[in-house]
Design a protein around this motif. Structure first.
Motif, PDB file in Angstrom:
ATOM      1  N   ALA A 289       0.826  -1.206   0.000  1.00  0.00           N
ATOM      2  CA  ALA A 289       0.000   0.000   0.000  1.00  0.00           C
ATOM      3  C   ALA A 289       0.859   1.255   0.000  1.00  0.00           C
ATOM      4  CB  ALA A 289      -0.934  -0.004   1.194  1.00  0.00           C
ATOM      5  N   GLU A 293       1.243   4.229  -2.919  1.00  0.00           N
ATOM      6  CA  GLU A 293       1.091   5.651  -2.610  1.00  0.00           C
ATOM      7  C   GLU A 293       2.296   6.446  -3.087  1.00  0.00           C
ATOM      8  OE1 GLU A 293       0.499   8.549   1.272  1.00  0.00           O
ATOM      9  OE2 GLU A 293       0.367   6.379   1.488  1.00  0.00           O
ATOM     10  N   LEU A 299      -2.820  -0.198  -6.158  1.00  0.00           N
ATOM     11  CA  LEU A 299      -2.457  -1.327  -5.301  1.00  0.00           C
ATOM     12  C   LEU A 299      -2.446  -2.620  -6.101  1.00  0.00           C
ATOM     13  CD1 LEU A 299      -1.798  -2.435  -2.494  1.00  0.00           C
ATOM     14  CD2 LEU A 299      -4.280  -2.563  -2.046  1.00  0.00           C
TER      15      LEU A 299
END
Length: 314
Positions: A289, A293, A299
């Motif tokens: 995750a 980001e 994802l």
């Protein structure tokens, strides 16, 4: 009864510029130049040819030319076709008539006003709804006139929309006569209310024409129609050329857009590959995750990379 169309060159000159036209022309000018007021009481119909005084200056041929009792010159032109720079030609003719009044050594006090009355069978001023326009030299701040030496009056027949039942003034009657007389088979009320209009209709009766006049009228009608056809052809050719140029521009824009899209797609593919490389280097060091980001990948994309990396390791 059948009547000549006053908009044609031959008929206009016959109705307003012949030897018997003086009372007709007086009322006509009062109607269109002087707002139906009896200002003009007398005039002299002149030769409409304006000979230049200087070599190289253009000759000018008008439809009707008259001099009022006070010396004012009135130049009258009926124009069916809309030639290039017609508005400039009108101003040139009036300015030329004004300057031709003086001979060598004569003082400027001898100059008399010149009025250009132009009737068009086309719209000359599309930005305005009024069919009758008056122009003078005016101060642009307070509208103070610079004398009355030059005046331009325009009558745009396509803008005149009154029917017989709506005609009220002398201006209305004469404008309707110009616009519709060629389509009438009798003199309807209220056009029969003016003796001068009745006289104009009598002159315009085709039964009064000689064979020579019929031949001349036919030739002029052919010339007008030929002129209209030239304009129509130019418009059609312009439209066709515009469509061809538009299609070519569209194809070129499409090609350029395709090239640009290709370049953009290449740049985007490079960026995506860089993101995937960075994500691969972070696998095992950071949670999926967090990698998503930090790199801007989804994802699911990070998990796919991780699964591929694990499969390659085994």
């Amino acid at each position: 009864m059948r009547f000549l169309d006053p908009k044609t060159d031959f008929a206009f000159k016959k109705i307003f510029g012949s030897a018997e036209s003086k009372p007709i022309l007086i009322e006509f000018l009062n109607a269109l130049v002087y707002d139906s007021q009896p200002i003009v009481q007398d005039l002299e119909i002149l030769d409409p040819y304006q000979a230049p005084q200087l070599q190289g200056v253009k000759d000018t041929f008008l439809d009707v030319k008259a001099q009022l009792a006070d010396g004012t010159m009135v130049l009258i032109e009926m124009q069916v076709l809309n030639p290039l720079d017609f508005n400039k030609r009108v101003l040139y003719n009036v300015a030329k008539a004004y300057s031709l009044q003086l001979q060598r050594g004569q003082g400027y006090s001898r100059l008399r006003p010149v009025i250009g009355l132009t009737i068009t069978d086309f719209v000359l001023f599309p930005e305005r709804d009024r069919f009758l326009s008056h122009y003078q030299l005016l101060d642009r701040e307070d509208g103070l006139p610079y004398g009355d030496d030059i005046e331009l009056v325009f009558v745009e027949l396509p803008k005149f929309a009154k029917s017989l039942g709506d005609l009220e003034t002398l201006t209305d009657l004469w404008t309707f006569f110009l616009q519709q007389a060629g389509d009438l088979e009798e003199i309807p009320p209220p056009l029969d209310s003016s003796p001068n209009l009745d006289h104009a209709f009598h002159i315009a009766e085709t039964i009064n024409l000689s064979m020579e006049e019929f031949d001349l009228l036919e030739k002029q009608a052919f010339r007008v129609e030929d002129g209209r056809n030239v304009v129509r052809r130019a418009i059609l050719e312009g439209l066709q050329q515009g469509r061809e140029e538009g299609r070519e521009e569209g194809r070129e824009e499409g090609r350029e857009e395709g090239r640009e899209e290709g370049r953009e797609e290449g740049r985007e593919a490079g960026i995506q590959e860089s993101r995937r490389e960075i994500a691969r280097s972070l696998l095992g060091l950071l949670p999926a995750a967090v990698i998503a980001e930090r790199t801007g990948l989804t994802l699911a994309e990070v998990e796919t990379l991780a699964a591929a990396d694990a499969a390659a390791g085994t």
